[in-house]
Enzyme design. Structure first.
Site, short mmCIF file in Angstrom:
data_model
loop_
_atom_site.label_atom_id
_atom_site.label_comp_id
_atom_site.label_asym_id
_atom_site.label_seq_id
_atom_site.Cartn_x
_atom_site.Cartn_y
_atom_site.Cartn_z
N HIS A 79 43.48 -30.29 -8.27
CA HIS A 79 43.05 -30.05 -9.66
C HIS A 79 43.56 -28.70 -10.16
O HIS A 79 43.66 -27.74 -9.40
CB HIS A 79 41.52 -30.04 -9.76
CG HIS A 79 40.88 -31.33 -9.37
ND1 HIS A 79 40.82 -31.78 -8.08
CD2 HIS A 79 40.27 -32.28 -10.12
CE1 HIS A 79 40.20 -32.95 -8.04
NE2 HIS A 79 39.85 -33.27 -9.27
N LYS A 119 45.32 -38.10 -6.11
CA LYS A 119 44.68 -37.86 -7.41
C LYS A 119 45.08 -36.48 -7.92
O LYS A 119 44.99 -35.49 -7.19
CB LYS A 119 43.16 -37.95 -7.29
CG LYS A 119 42.42 -37.59 -8.58
CD LYS A 119 40.93 -37.42 -8.34
CE LYS A 119 40.24 -36.90 -9.59
NZ LYS A 119 38.84 -36.50 -9.32
N GLU A 123 30.98 -42.43 -7.62
CA GLU A 123 31.31 -41.21 -6.89
C GLU A 123 30.06 -40.35 -6.79
O GLU A 123 29.44 -40.04 -7.81
CB GLU A 123 32.41 -40.44 -7.61
CG GLU A 123 32.78 -39.12 -6.94
CD GLU A 123 33.79 -38.31 -7.76
OE1 GLU A 123 34.68 -37.71 -7.16
OE2 GLU A 123 33.65 -38.29 -9.00
N TRP A 124 29.69 -39.95 -5.57
CA TRP A 124 28.63 -38.96 -5.44
C TRP A 124 29.27 -37.60 -5.28
O TRP A 124 29.92 -37.33 -4.27
CB TRP A 124 27.70 -39.24 -4.26
CG TRP A 124 26.58 -38.22 -4.20
CD1 TRP A 124 26.08 -37.48 -5.23
CD2 TRP A 124 25.83 -37.82 -3.04
NE1 TRP A 124 25.06 -36.65 -4.81
CE2 TRP A 124 24.89 -36.84 -3.47
CE3 TRP A 124 25.85 -38.21 -1.70
CZ2 TRP A 124 23.99 -36.23 -2.57
CZ3 TRP A 124 24.96 -37.61 -0.82
CH2 TRP A 124 24.03 -36.63 -1.26
N ARG A 125 29.08 -36.73 -6.27
CA ARG A 125 29.55 -35.36 -6.22
C ARG A 125 28.49 -34.51 -5.53
O ARG A 125 27.61 -33.93 -6.17
CB ARG A 125 29.83 -34.88 -7.64
CG ARG A 125 31.14 -35.36 -8.23
CD ARG A 125 32.33 -34.58 -7.69
NE ARG A 125 32.13 -33.16 -7.96
CZ ARG A 125 32.49 -32.56 -9.09
NH1 ARG A 125 33.10 -33.24 -10.04
NH2 ARG A 125 32.26 -31.26 -9.26
N GLN A 159 35.56 -36.69 -20.26
CA GLN A 159 35.15 -38.02 -19.82
C GLN A 159 34.41 -38.75 -20.94
O GLN A 159 33.62 -38.16 -21.67
CB GLN A 159 34.25 -37.93 -18.58
CG GLN A 159 34.99 -37.53 -17.32
CD GLN A 159 34.06 -37.39 -16.12
OE1 GLN A 159 32.84 -37.49 -16.24
NE2 GLN A 159 34.64 -37.15 -14.96
N SER A 199 31.19 -35.18 -15.21
CA SER A 199 31.57 -34.31 -14.10
C SER A 199 32.80 -33.48 -14.43
O SER A 199 33.15 -32.57 -13.68
CB SER A 199 31.83 -35.14 -12.84
OG SER A 199 32.96 -35.96 -13.01
N ARG A 248 42.97 -40.94 -20.12
CA ARG A 248 41.87 -41.65 -19.46
C ARG A 248 41.79 -43.12 -19.87
O ARG A 248 41.12 -43.91 -19.21
CB ARG A 248 40.53 -40.95 -19.76
CG ARG A 248 40.46 -39.52 -19.22
CD ARG A 248 39.11 -38.89 -19.48
NE ARG A 248 39.03 -37.53 -18.98
CZ ARG A 248 38.74 -37.20 -17.73
NH1 ARG A 248 38.49 -38.14 -16.85
NH2 ARG A 248 38.69 -35.94 -17.37
#
Length: 250
Positions: A143, A170, A46-48, A236, A232, A213
């Site tokens: 979120h 998501k 994933e590119w944030r 995590q 991110s 997770r």
């Protein structure tokens, strides 16, 4: 549960796929992170872009996407512009959010795109249609970095996104106690059992939510987010730690 295939990756079957975000500010660091993530054998990247210091330079975004595509090869690339409304690094107008995402959609360098469904609904629906016209997988996201909604509301958000035509809904929430984590896991199980028209991605953030997770196989979440370097989102795990724990569960 439905299956979504992107390149050679099948999302929605087997164990959750491991996605590693790139959260660097400078181009050279973004490229270096991509190389390190490939070495770590992530399932997708994933590119944030909200972390990128030149986020308003649309030409530069496209140039970096091309470089990432070359580095990642067959590893799918998810493009995410996370706004401050959903815990991201930047405040954007609806027009700015749309322009940045359109660059990625029209670039031909990304496989998946994250769209915040509830912040700019009209823009989100337009981006969904544009992404689908370019054969991209749409991850619809929502979120809550402050609390965990009720189980009914969490299920409702996922079902709403499914009805809006996203390919992978998501949901990420912040627990205040252990019961919040349990409610998230129960909501995930109910969604998969009763509304399994798409793969789903759910997580309870922070230290309390770590179990969410690693237990996706048990409760039904199809993607989990790990780290190679900087995280991110809170909670995590490092990719190797995550992979080891998932192997133990297997």
């Amino acid at each position: 549960m439905a299956l979504v295939k992107v390149r050679n990756l099948e999302i929605g079957v087997g164990f959750p796929k491991i996605c590693v975000p790139i959260v660097d500010k400078k181009e050279e660091d973004i490229i270096e992170s991509a190389r390190n993530i490939v070495k770590a054998r992530a399932d997708l990247v994933e590119w944030r872009v909200d972390w990128f210091e030149d986020i308003f330079d649309l030409k530069k975004i496209e140039e970096i996407l091309e470089k990432l595509c070359q580095i990642l090869g067959e590893c799918p690339l998810l493009f995410t512009c996370r706004t401050a409304f959903d815990g991201g690094e930047i405040i954007l107008t609806p027009q700015q959010y749309e322009k940045i995402n359109l660059v990625a959609i029209e670039s031909s360098y990304v496989d998946m795109i994250d769209i915040e469904i509830f912040n700019y609904p009209q823009v989100a629906m337009g981006l969904r249609d544009k992404a689908h016209s370019h054969n991209l997988i749409v991850v619809g996201s929502t979120h809550d970095f402050h609390s965990t909604p009720s189980k009914i509301e969490m299920v409702g958000r996922i079902v709403f996104m499914q009805k809006m035509g996203v390919d992978i809904p998501k949901l990420a929430v912040m627990p205040q106690n252990e019961l919040d984590v349990l409610n998230l896991l129960e909501a995930t199980e109910e969604i998969v059992r009763e509304y399994g028209s798409t793969p789903v991605v759910t997580m309870s953030m922070g230290p309390q939510g770590v179990i969410s997770r690693i237990a996706g196989k048990i409760f039904g979440s199809s993607i989990t987010f790990g780290t190679v370097g900087k995280a991110s989102a809170p909670g995590q795990l490092d990719v190797e730690e995550l992979r080891t724990v998932m192997k133990i569960l297997r």
